[in-house]
Scaffold this active site. Structure first.
Site, mmCIF file in Angstrom:
data_model
loop_
_atom_site.group_PDB
_atom_site.id
_atom_site.type_symbol
_atom_site.label_atom_id
_atom_site.label_comp_id
_atom_site.label_asym_id
_atom_site.label_seq_id
_atom_site.Cartn_x
_atom_site.Cartn_y
_atom_site.Cartn_z
ATOM 1 N N ASP A 363 0.821 -1.210 0.000
ATOM 2 C CA ASP A 363 0.000 0.000 0.000
ATOM 3 C C ASP A 363 0.859 1.265 0.000
ATOM 4 O O ASP A 363 2.036 1.231 0.365
ATOM 5 C CB ASP A 363 -0.884 0.037 1.262
ATOM 6 C CG ASP A 363 -1.966 -1.021 1.216
ATOM 7 O OD1 ASP A 363 -1.962 -1.845 0.282
ATOM 8 O OD2 ASP A 363 -2.805 -1.031 2.123
ATOM 9 N N ASP A 364 0.211 2.352 -0.350
ATOM 10 C CA ASP A 364 0.701 3.738 -0.152
ATOM 11 C C ASP A 364 1.698 4.211 -1.200
ATOM 12 O O ASP A 364 2.076 5.379 -1.186
ATOM 13 C CB ASP A 364 1.344 3.949 1.232
ATOM 14 C CG ASP A 364 0.356 3.729 2.368
ATOM 15 O OD1 ASP A 364 -0.819 3.446 2.080
ATOM 16 O OD2 ASP A 364 0.769 3.827 3.540
ATOM 17 N N HIS A 414 -5.870 3.019 -3.801
ATOM 18 C CA HIS A 414 -5.747 3.203 -2.350
ATOM 19 C C HIS A 414 -6.096 4.651 -2.000
ATOM 20 O O HIS A 414 -5.483 5.252 -1.136
ATOM 21 C CB HIS A 414 -4.316 2.840 -1.907
ATOM 22 C CG HIS A 414 -4.153 2.691 -0.420
ATOM 23 N ND1 HIS A 414 -4.996 1.941 0.371
ATOM 24 C CD2 HIS A 414 -3.208 3.189 0.439
ATOM 25 C CE1 HIS A 414 -4.583 1.986 1.631
ATOM 26 N NE2 HIS A 414 -3.503 2.742 1.701
ATOM 27 N N HIS A 418 -5.023 9.426 0.576
ATOM 28 C CA HIS A 418 -4.947 8.581 1.767
ATOM 29 C C HIS A 418 -5.902 9.073 2.855
ATOM 30 O O HIS A 418 -5.622 9.008 4.049
ATOM 31 C CB HIS A 418 -3.509 8.477 2.300
ATOM 32 C CG HIS A 418 -3.266 7.174 3.022
ATOM 33 N ND1 HIS A 418 -3.450 7.025 4.369
ATOM 34 C CD2 HIS A 418 -2.883 5.964 2.565
ATOM 35 C CE1 HIS A 418 -3.177 5.780 4.717
ATOM 36 N NE2 HIS A 418 -2.836 5.110 3.637
ATOM 37 N N HIS A 508 3.816 -2.375 3.001
ATOM 38 C CA HIS A 508 3.935 -1.027 2.430
ATOM 39 C C HIS A 508 5.308 -0.921 1.787
ATOM 40 O O HIS A 508 6.312 -1.128 2.470
ATOM 41 C CB HIS A 508 3.779 0.033 3.521
ATOM 42 C CG HIS A 508 2.478 -0.076 4.266
ATOM 43 N ND1 HIS A 508 2.274 -1.017 5.261
ATOM 44 C CD2 HIS A 508 1.312 0.607 4.132
ATOM 45 C CE1 HIS A 508 1.030 -0.893 5.712
ATOM 46 N NE2 HIS A 508 0.426 0.084 5.041
HETATM 47 ZN ZN ZN Z 1 -2.366 3.075 3.415
#
Ligand code: ZN
Length: 556
Positions: A363-364, A414, A418, A508
């Site tokens: 993620d991210d 995603h 955020h 991540h």
């Molecule tokens: Zn995230």
């Protein structure tokens, strides 16, 4: 159905392109300037020169390097790096300023699809702005038609495409002169990834799955013997009926065992157990031609198939892979590498080979050097993963967008910023989803179907918004907490101590420790017989049909 139509259209285009050019057309295209998204070549008439590659801006506008394109079109360009200003002097004069959404054409302000960018010494502008140069026509072939840009002094098609909005970036009913320009472009540049994906067939020896038009399909039920195989004399043998149908041709087997394929206006016959093919009544023999019958199915060698149907074929012994394409990949080593990476993700037939299947998710990102190191490490290991991206980071690392799908990974949404989606009103929620989908589509050519809400936070309105977009909500069953423990061994242990077949693992690609832990865990688990696949592949392998608006934690 849609994919099949696209395939047929591609094949029709391929057939049309075989027609000889008229002298008038040839004169027109000799002056055209042709570029391809992502290619560092400018084709002007018969001359090739090196340029900075055209690219998609995050908002979908097509950006081209101003100076080489204008100079090929007969205009001069002056760039003042200090003021970020570029002046074009041709039949008309244009003034662009880096970062500004407008430009001047003969003293009149005009709006741009995206602001110009001064990167190093190269000044990029949206290609459609060059229509303002008097006597310049801009034609575009969409991403799935090769991503070519044709700039010419005369319109190459009756309904000039100059007015087509950048975002759609698609051509409609191009005429023969434009198709000729595209044929020349294909010979110079080769296909881009979009065109390759839509037209290529990827196979793996001993696999009953194949990639056709960018999707994994079954050749035959698992355990049946219709997979490609190697003959005792070393020929790569392919299932003829499946390939013909995948290409949109027709297939039949005669009583004497001869398999007959009709494709691209030609009739090809593959006699049983023979080293010859007959195309339109002309028989050809070759040492690499072979055909065989196995369990009532016709197989023929790769060389016989590609020669008979006028296609290109390639094999890779490390990946046990076979690629069949209407276009030569001779100038596209990156596409070949991407093909072999995808082939490795096709499941092998032998039952019980894999101990289990796992989906690593990150993620991210994208996050520059950590994502790059992770992608390199995954590629070395033949492992595939799923990346849930944020729009604000995509804008920072546009160069990475071309790698994910090309290397067999999956990309999901995603959110844009955020944000915690459960705290947003409907318009803000829609913007979080749509802006990111748009940026992913611009960067990869494909709109994502997977969403991971930041923090895993969702409620019914979030799920309804996902359902409306045909998207699924993907959570996780293994939380590595890698954002908390910046320690490679701890994060590795957090995976190895709990992981089991069908898990979705949350990580991540923002920290070097996460990247190292992921690669270390892959090494250990691959040695135990686990296979790393994307979330969508994991669902498919486990027989789950993903439903939009539904929440998934794992496919155990
Ligand atoms: Zn995230």
């Amino acid at each position: 159905m849609k994919n099949r139509m696209v395939r047929i259209v591609c094949l029709l285009l391929a057939a049309v392109m075989m027609l000889p050019a008229s002298p008038v057309m040839a004169a027109e295209q000799d002056t055209a300037v042709i570029l391809q998204l992502g290619s560092e070549i400018l084709l002007h008439g018969r001359e090739e020169s090196a340029i900075a590659a055209p690219y998609y801006a995050p908002n979908g506008a097509v950006m081209v390097p101003l100076a080489p394109v204008c100079e090929a079109l007969g205009a001069s360009v002056q760039v003042d790096a200090g003021s970020g200003r570029a002046t074009v002097q041709g039949n008309s004069s244009l003034i662009f300023t880096a970062g500004h959404w407008s430009y001047f054409s003969g003293g009149t302000a005009q709006t741009l699809a995206s602001p110009p960018v001064l990167a190093g010494n190269t000044f990029f502008v949206p290609v459609q702005a060059l229509r303002s140069l008097a006597g310049v026509y801009v034609h575009t072939f969409g991403y799935y038609d090769g991503g070519f840009l044709v700039l010419s002094a005369a319109p190459l098609t009756e309904g000039d495409l100059a007015g087509a909005p950048n975002e759609n970036f698609s051509s409609s009913a191009p005429d023969a002169a434009l198709l000729q320009a595209r044929k020349r472009a294909l010979q110079t540049f080769g296909p881009n990834r979009g065109l390759f994906d839509r037209s290529a067939i990827l196979l793996r020896q001993d696999s009953c799955s194949a990639w056709v038009a960018g999707k994994e399909v079954q050749i035959s039920p698992p355990g049946s013997s219709y997979a490609p195989y190697q003959s005792p004399d070393g020929l790569v043998m392919l299932p003829l009926r499946f390939l013909t149908q995948a290409l949109g041709g027709s297939y039949q087997m005669w009583d004497d065992g001869t398999a007959v394929v009709t494709y691209g206006g030609h009739i090809a016959a593959f006699p049983a157990e023979s080293g010859s093919i007959t195309v339109d009544g002309v028989k050809t023999e070759h040492a690499d031609f072979g055909s065989a019958r196995k369990d009532g199915e016709a197989f023929c060698s790769l060389a016989a198939f590609t020669a008979a149907l006028d296609l290109y074929g390639a094999t890779d012994s490390a990946a046990n892979g076979i690629v069949i394409s209407p276009y030569s990949l001779a100038k596209s080593p990156a596409l070949q590498a991407a093909a072999w990476s995808r082939v490795q993700a096709l499941p092998r037939n032998a039952a019980g080979v894999a101990k289990g299947y796992l989906a690593l998710t990150f993620d991210d990102g994208p996050s520059g050097k950590y994502t790059t190191a992770l992608l390199d490490g995954l590629q070395q290991r033949g492992a595939h993963a799923t990346f849930f991206l944020c729009n604000y980071r995509i804008a920072s690392y546009p160069d990475l967008m071309g790698r994910y799908l090309a290397e067999g990974h999956e990309v999901g949404n995603h959110s844009a910023t955020h944000a915690q989606l459960t705290k947003l009103g409907a318009p803000a929620l829609a913007a979080e989803l749509d802006n990111t989908n748009k940026a992913i589509c611009a960067g990869t050519g494909t709109s994502p179907v997977l969403m991971r809400p930041p923090g895993g936070a969702y409620h019914s309105a979030v799920l309804q918004a996902l359902q409306a977009r045909g998207m699924d909500c993907i959570l996780w069953s293994v939380d590595t907490q890698d954002w908390k423990y910046h320690n490679t061994q701890t994060v590795t242990d957090n995976i190895l101590s709990v992981v089991r077949d069908g898990d979705i693992i949350l990580m991540h690609d923002m920290y070097p420790t996460s990247v190292q832990a992921a690669l270390r865990a892959i090494d250990t688990l691959q040695a135990q017989g686990y296979v790393f696949v994307t979330v969508s592949e994991l669902a498919r392998i486990k027989g789950v049909s993903l439903q939009s608006g539904q929440v998934y934690h794992s496919f155990r």
